[in-house]
Design a protein around this motif. Structure first.
Motif, short mmCIF file in Angstrom:
data_model
loop_
_atom_site.label_atom_id
_atom_site.label_comp_id
_atom_site.label_asym_id
_atom_site.label_seq_id
_atom_site.Cartn_x
_atom_site.Cartn_y
_atom_site.Cartn_z
N THR A 144 0.85 -1.19 0.00
CA THR A 144 0.00 0.00 0.00
C THR A 144 0.89 1.25 0.00
OG1 THR A 144 -0.11 0.03 2.41
CG2 THR A 144 -1.82 -1.20 1.25
N LYS A 145 0.25 2.42 -0.20
CA LYS A 145 0.98 3.68 -0.16
C LYS A 145 0.18 4.71 0.62
CE LYS A 145 3.78 3.37 -4.37
NZ LYS A 145 4.13 4.06 -5.65
N ALA A 146 0.90 5.63 1.26
CA ALA A 146 0.23 6.71 1.97
C ALA A 146 -0.55 7.56 0.98
CB ALA A 146 1.25 7.56 2.72
N CYS A 147 -1.76 7.96 1.37
CA CYS A 147 -2.59 8.77 0.49
C CYS A 147 -3.37 9.77 1.34
CB CYS A 147 -3.54 7.91 -0.33
SG CYS A 147 -4.59 6.80 0.66
N SER A 148 -3.75 10.87 0.73
CA SER A 148 -4.44 11.94 1.45
C SER A 148 -5.93 11.66 1.52
CB SER A 148 -4.19 13.28 0.74
OG SER A 148 -4.91 14.32 1.37
N HIS A 149 -6.48 11.76 2.74
CA HIS A 149 -7.92 11.56 2.94
C HIS A 149 -8.39 12.57 3.97
CE1 HIS A 149 -11.75 9.70 3.96
NE2 HIS A 149 -11.61 8.91 2.89
N PRO A 150 -9.48 13.33 3.67
CA PRO A 150 -9.91 14.39 4.58
C PRO A 150 -10.39 13.90 5.94
CG PRO A 150 -11.53 14.03 2.84
CD PRO A 150 -10.33 13.24 2.47
N LEU A 151 -10.80 12.64 6.04
CA LEU A 151 -11.36 12.14 7.30
C LEU A 151 -10.50 11.09 7.98
CD1 LEU A 151 -15.11 11.76 6.19
CD2 LEU A 151 -14.06 13.67 7.40
N ILE A 152 -9.49 10.55 7.27
CA ILE A 152 -8.68 9.48 7.83
C ILE A 152 -7.21 9.89 7.79
CG2 ILE A 152 -8.09 7.03 7.74
CD1 ILE A 152 -10.65 6.55 6.18
N PRO A 153 -6.68 10.35 8.91
CA PRO A 153 -5.25 10.72 8.93
C PRO A 153 -4.37 9.49 8.70
CG PRO A 153 -6.43 11.60 10.84
CD PRO A 153 -7.35 10.61 10.18
N ASN A 154 -3.25 9.70 8.02
CA ASN A 154 -2.27 8.65 7.78
C ASN A 154 -2.86 7.43 7.08
OD1 ASN A 154 -0.34 10.23 9.26
ND2 ASN A 154 -1.22 9.42 11.17
N LYS A 155 -3.80 7.68 6.21
CA LYS A 155 -4.44 6.57 5.50
C LYS A 155 -3.47 5.91 4.52
CE LYS A 155 -8.28 5.33 2.43
NZ LYS A 155 -8.65 4.15 3.21
N GLN A 156 -3.54 4.59 4.45
CA GLN A 156 -2.79 3.80 3.49
C GLN A 156 -3.77 3.27 2.44
OE1 GLN A 156 0.63 2.83 3.26
NE2 GLN A 156 1.00 4.46 4.78
N CYS A 157 -3.50 3.57 1.18
CA CYS A 157 -4.40 3.16 0.10
C CYS A 157 -3.85 1.93 -0.62
CB CYS A 157 -4.55 4.28 -0.93
SG CYS A 157 -5.66 5.61 -0.43
N LEU A 158 -4.75 1.02 -0.98
CA LEU A 158 -4.38 -0.05 -1.89
C LEU A 158 -3.93 0.56 -3.21
CD1 LEU A 158 -7.34 -2.57 -1.42
CD2 LEU A 158 -5.06 -2.75 -0.42
N GLN A 159 -2.96 -0.08 -3.86
CA GLN A 159 -2.55 0.31 -5.20
C GLN A 159 -3.22 -0.65 -6.18
OE1 GLN A 159 -0.51 3.26 -5.63
NE2 GLN A 159 -1.42 3.22 -3.57
N VAL A 160 -4.09 -0.09 -7.03
CA VAL A 160 -4.98 -0.92 -7.85
C VAL A 160 -4.93 -0.46 -9.30
CG1 VAL A 160 -7.41 -1.41 -8.30
CG2 VAL A 160 -6.55 -1.52 -5.98
N ARG A 161 -5.05 -1.41 -10.20
CA ARG A 161 -5.29 -1.08 -11.61
C ARG A 161 -6.26 -2.10 -12.17
NH1 ARG A 161 0.82 -2.16 -14.02
NH2 ARG A 161 1.04 -4.36 -13.42
N GLU A 162 -7.14 -1.62 -13.04
CA GLU A 162 -8.16 -2.49 -13.61
C GLU A 162 -7.58 -3.32 -14.74
OE1 GLU A 162 -12.70 -2.37 -15.49
OE2 GLU A 162 -11.70 -0.51 -14.88
#
Length: 276
Positions: A191-209
């Motif tokens: 995963t990678k760190a990503c910006s989210h207005p409601l979740i500090p320090n959120k880690q996002c899945l890296q996805v491609r269709e």
């Protein structure tokens, strides 16, 4: 190492009956109906079939005719045996292999044909034996009792007297009001760190269709992107790359602070451990 899951999907055959000729008005005696004329299913059976298809059925309790718990059916306490009914087919998951077979509901009897299964070996001997334990209780004729309600209950009584009780959970199609859009997503191992207005320090899945052409050949997958949503039924394991088959549903209405789409895992198509 890659593991591919193959699902056996037998074809369902549909039979058509003949419509009886109308009785002539001048005939002194009514003409007998055609022997193979189709008859309407009782309303109770239609309602029961609809309820079966609208829920996933998870095993909650299993006892012998003497009332003893059948421990062999609870090998995976965190993943209970689950039944799914659709278009005359019964699917069984959370066993060693995924199992399926034709079924028919006739009043208070559930008839299940010989079950087919994928051919995957399981290292755990008790899990490997689970397929046989399930099959010998579900194949053939079982007593059938369905209790409707907010949390419906399905009770099946096998020929040997064993009683299996399942609890219904609404399917995604039931919850979201219709079928979803089928898609394939490749999920990166990390995963990678990503910006989210409601979740500090959120880690996002890296996805491609992933898309396939008419011949089933994989096309260019494109760039990796942050995936801010959740995939219901999927738990990411760090260091493991997966290809997922998911269904995407449109939320109506859209809840506050939520995406307009909901993603539900259908199956893991491919798994690769990237750790070195």
């Amino acid at each position: 190492m890659k593991r591919l899951a193959y699902l056996i999907l037998p074809l369902a055959l549909m039979a058509c009956g003949k419509t009886p000729e109308p009785t002539p008005l001048a005939s002194p005696e009514p003409a007998p109906p055609a022997a193979d004329a189709p008859t309407a299913a009782p309303a109770a059976s239609v309602d029961a079939s609809a309820s079966l298809g609208a829920h996933h059925w998870q095993l909650q309790q299993a006892t012998t005719a003497a009332g003893q718990r059948i421990d062999a059916l609870f090998v995976r306490e965190d993943a209970p045996i689950t039944l799914d009914f659709s278009d005359g087919r019964l699917g069984i998951s959370n066993t060693c292999n995924r199992m399926s077979g034709a079924y028919a509901l006739e009043g208070a009897v559930l008839r299940v044909s010989r079950l087919a299964a994928t051919m995957m070996a399981c290292a755990d001997a008790t899990l490997m034996a689970l397929d046989q334990e399930v099959g010998k209780r579900l194949e053939g004729n079982s007593g059938f009792v369905l209790e409707q309600g907010a949390e419906p209950t399905l009770k099946l009584t096998a020929a040997n007297g064993d009683v299996l009780t399942f609890k219904g959970q609404a399917t995604a199609e039931t919850r979201f009001g219709g079928p979803g859009e089928r898609m394939f997503l490749e999920v990166a191992a990390e995963t990678k760190a990503c910006s989210h207005p409601l979740i500090p320090n959120k880690q996002c899945l890296q996805v491609r269709e992933i898309k396939y052409d008419d011949a089933g050949i994989k096309q260019d997958s494109g760039e990796w992107q942050n995936f801010y949503d959740e995939i219901e039924g999927y738990t990411h394991e760090r260091g493991v790359r997966n290809v997922l088959r998911v269904n995407r549903y449109e939320r109506k209405p859209v809840p506050a602070d939520a995406s307009s789409n909901a993603y539900v895992l259908d199956m893991v198509v491919e798994t690769e451990n990237m750790a070195k």
